[in-house]
Design a protein around this motif. Structure first.
Motif, PDB file in Angstrom:
ATOM      1  N   ASP A 202     -10.760 115.029  48.973  1.00  0.00           N
ATOM      2  CA  ASP A 202      -9.674 115.630  49.780  1.00  0.00           C
ATOM      3  C   ASP A 202      -8.660 114.562  50.189  1.00  0.00           C
ATOM      4  O   ASP A 202      -7.445 114.770  50.105  1.00  0.00           O
ATOM      5  CB  ASP A 202     -10.243 116.274  51.053  1.00  0.00           C
ATOM      6  CG  ASP A 202     -10.939 117.604  50.777  1.00  0.00           C
ATOM      7  OD1 ASP A 202     -10.783 118.158  49.683  1.00  0.00           O
ATOM      8  OD2 ASP A 202     -11.657 118.076  51.693  1.00  0.00           O
TER       9      ASP A 202
ATOM     10  N   HIS B  31     -18.175 116.630  46.807  1.00  0.00           N
ATOM     11  CA  HIS B  31     -17.338 117.453  45.921  1.00  0.00           C
ATOM     12  C   HIS B  31     -18.035 117.609  44.576  1.00  0.00           C
ATOM     13  O   HIS B  31     -17.480 117.285  43.520  1.00  0.00           O
ATOM     14  CB  HIS B  31     -15.941 116.848  45.770  1.00  0.00           C
ATOM     15  CG  HIS B  31     -15.007 117.273  46.865  1.00  0.00           C
ATOM     16  ND1 HIS B  31     -15.072 116.764  48.131  1.00  0.00           N
ATOM     17  CD2 HIS B  31     -14.010 118.206  46.891  1.00  0.00           C
ATOM     18  CE1 HIS B  31     -14.158 117.344  48.895  1.00  0.00           C
ATOM     19  NE2 HIS B  31     -13.497 118.227  48.166  1.00  0.00           N
TER      20      HIS B  31
ATOM     21  N   HIS C 160     -13.409 124.703  45.850  1.00  0.00           N
ATOM     22  CA  HIS C 160     -13.988 123.434  46.296  1.00  0.00           C
ATOM     23  C   HIS C 160     -14.739 122.776  45.141  1.00  0.00           C
ATOM     24  O   HIS C 160     -15.694 123.339  44.625  1.00  0.00           O
ATOM     25  CB  HIS C 160     -14.932 123.675  47.473  1.00  0.00           C
ATOM     26  CG  HIS C 160     -15.594 122.428  47.946  1.00  0.00           C
ATOM     27  ND1 HIS C 160     -15.004 121.559  48.841  1.00  0.00           N
ATOM     28  CD2 HIS C 160     -16.774 121.875  47.610  1.00  0.00           C
ATOM     29  CE1 HIS C 160     -15.805 120.544  49.038  1.00  0.00           C
ATOM     30  NE2 HIS C 160     -16.890 120.702  48.311  1.00  0.00           N
TER      31      HIS C 160
ATOM     32  N   GLU D 202     -11.603 123.147  56.718  1.00  0.00           N
ATOM     33  CA  GLU D 202     -12.217 123.240  58.046  1.00  0.00           C
ATOM     34  C   GLU D 202     -11.422 122.494  59.122  1.00  0.00           C
ATOM     35  O   GLU D 202     -11.709 122.613  60.301  1.00  0.00           O
ATOM     36  CB  GLU D 202     -13.656 122.706  57.990  1.00  0.00           C
ATOM     37  CG  GLU D 202     -14.609 123.566  57.168  1.00  0.00           C
ATOM     38  CD  GLU D 202     -14.564 123.264  55.658  1.00  0.00           C
ATOM     39  OE1 GLU D 202     -13.583 122.656  55.174  1.00  0.00           O
ATOM     40  OE2 GLU D 202     -15.519 123.645  54.957  1.00  0.00           O
TER      41      GLU D 202
ATOM     42  N   GLU E 283     -16.664 114.217  52.082  1.00  0.00           N
ATOM     43  CA  GLU E 283     -17.431 115.455  51.883  1.00  0.00           C
ATOM     44  C   GLU E 283     -17.829 115.569  50.412  1.00  0.00           C
ATOM     45  O   GLU E 283     -17.008 115.274  49.528  1.00  0.00           O
ATOM     46  CB  GLU E 283     -16.510 116.638  52.246  1.00  0.00           C
ATOM     47  CG  GLU E 283     -17.068 118.000  52.020  1.00  0.00           C
ATOM     48  CD  GLU E 283     -15.983 119.075  52.172  1.00  0.00           C
ATOM     49  OE1 GLU E 283     -14.806 118.815  51.819  1.00  0.00           O
ATOM     50  OE2 GLU E 283     -16.317 120.167  52.629  1.00  0.00           O
TER      51      GLU E 283
ATOM     52  N   HIS F   7      -8.310 119.659  53.878  1.00  0.00           N
ATOM     53  CA  HIS F   7      -9.691 120.107  54.116  1.00  0.00           C
ATOM     54  C   HIS F   7      -9.646 121.401  54.943  1.00  0.00           C
ATOM     55  O   HIS F   7      -9.156 121.403  56.085  1.00  0.00           O
ATOM     56  CB  HIS F   7     -10.413 118.978  54.853  1.00  0.00           C
ATOM     57  CG  HIS F   7     -11.833 119.239  55.188  1.00  0.00           C
ATOM     58  ND1 HIS F   7     -12.797 119.492  54.230  1.00  0.00           N
ATOM     59  CD2 HIS F   7     -12.473 119.263  56.389  1.00  0.00           C
ATOM     60  CE1 HIS F   7     -13.966 119.650  54.836  1.00  0.00           C
ATOM     61  NE2 HIS F   7     -13.789 119.530  56.135  1.00  0.00           N
TER      62      HIS F   7
ATOM     63  N   SER G 281     -11.126 114.408  54.137  1.00  0.00           N
ATOM     64  CA  SER G 281     -12.515 114.483  54.601  1.00  0.00           C
ATOM     65  C   SER G 281     -13.347 113.507  53.784  1.00  0.00           C
ATOM     66  O   SER G 281     -12.884 113.005  52.752  1.00  0.00           O
ATOM     67  CB  SER G 281     -13.072 115.903  54.409  1.00  0.00           C
ATOM     68  OG  SER G 281     -13.171 116.181  53.017  1.00  0.00           O
TER      69      SER G 281
HETATM   70 ZN   LIG Z   1     -12.829 119.743  52.020  1.00  0.00          ZN
END
Ligand SMILES: [Zn+2]
Length: 262
Positions: A45, A36, A177, A122, A34, A120, A32
């Motif tokens: 990720d 962190h 996470h 999701e 995203e 990831h 991803s």
């Molecule tokens: Zn993630």
């Protein structure tokens, strides 16, 4: 590049020869872009999954495909939420179609052993849907003998290692996470991408056991971490990395055979 395990570094003729002569396992990392936390990289990720995939590919004489570097909508209870700057999410159906198309293309090339490494949270069910759709299409195209195995590397970390990495108790993967595990892996593998002076000091972020839509960005983590990573260390990172690479290697050999042509 001669000797590389990365498909993107190879010429098409070298790639074709490897696929047709050796029947190698192809590893597809999925991550991803995203947040962190303020201390570790947006690509966490993908970066960690790719580095683990590279090490495993060397062990099993496999190949690594270019990663899918974007992931599905970051959720508050597993990724902090979609509202942070830098978090760049794709829709579930987009990921599903990407996975389906890429796997189908490998099938067309003659690849019959694929290891999907997704990290990831999701992404999970959309990756599975993409795998199922690819298999359905390949059956229709009479592509025989395809086998796909999906891994999440952190599921190979043993209780003994968790006990050493989390001496005060393991909070659970969803709360990890931008926490101790991923930060430790970065300190071992990519220390230049971590700034521990910016590591959040807060404890575990508490959420009720349900999801609210639309999400209130003020209700969740402000730092982006769901747990403080301050006890992370390169030593823990090495412990986790070595364990995961050995276990993934063993699982791939078990599923696909020790010898390339099995
Ligand atoms: Zn993630």
């Amino acid at each position: 590049m001669p000797g590389s395990v990365m498909i993107a570094d190879m010429s098409w003729t070298d790639y074709q020869r490897r696929i047709e002569q050796d029947f190698p396992v192809v590893l597809l990392p999925i991550g991803s872009l995203e947040q962190h936390g303020p201390h570790s990289p947006l690509g966490s990720d993908e970066i960690l999954t790719r580095l683990i995939a590279n090490a495993v590919a060397v062990s099993v004489d496999g190949l690594v495909a270019p990663s899918i570097s974007y992931g599905c909508r970051s959720q508050p209870r597993t990724g902090g939420g979609w509202h942070f700057s830098g978090t760049t999410s794709i829709e579930g159906r987009t990921l599903m179609l990407l996975v389906r198309d890429i796997l189908q293309e490998f099938g067309r090339h003659g690849v019959r052993k694929i290891a999907v490494l997704d990290t990831h949270f999701e992404n999970e069910w959309f990756v599975i849907e993409g795998i199922e759709e690819a298999l359905k299409e390949m059956r229709r195209d009479e592509v025989d003998g395809m086998k796909i195995v999906k891994f999440r590397y952190f599921e190979f970390i043993t209780p003994g290692t968790l006990g050493r990495v989390f001496p005060d108790g393991f909070p659970g993967w969803a709360l990890e996470h931008a926490g101790v595990m991923t930060t430790s892996l970065h300190l071992y593998l990519t220390p230049e991408l971590v700034d521990m002076s910016k590591a959040p000091l807060h404890g575990v972020i508490e959420y009720p056991p349900y999801d609210v839509f639309p999400f209130d960005p003020n209700a969740g983590t402000r730092s982006g971490s769901l747990n403080s990573p301050v006890s992370a260390s390169a030593e823990s990172g090495k412990l986790i990395f070595d364990e995961v690479v050995a276990a993934l290697t063993a699982a791939i050999q078990s599923e696909f055979g020790n010898r390339n042509k099995d």
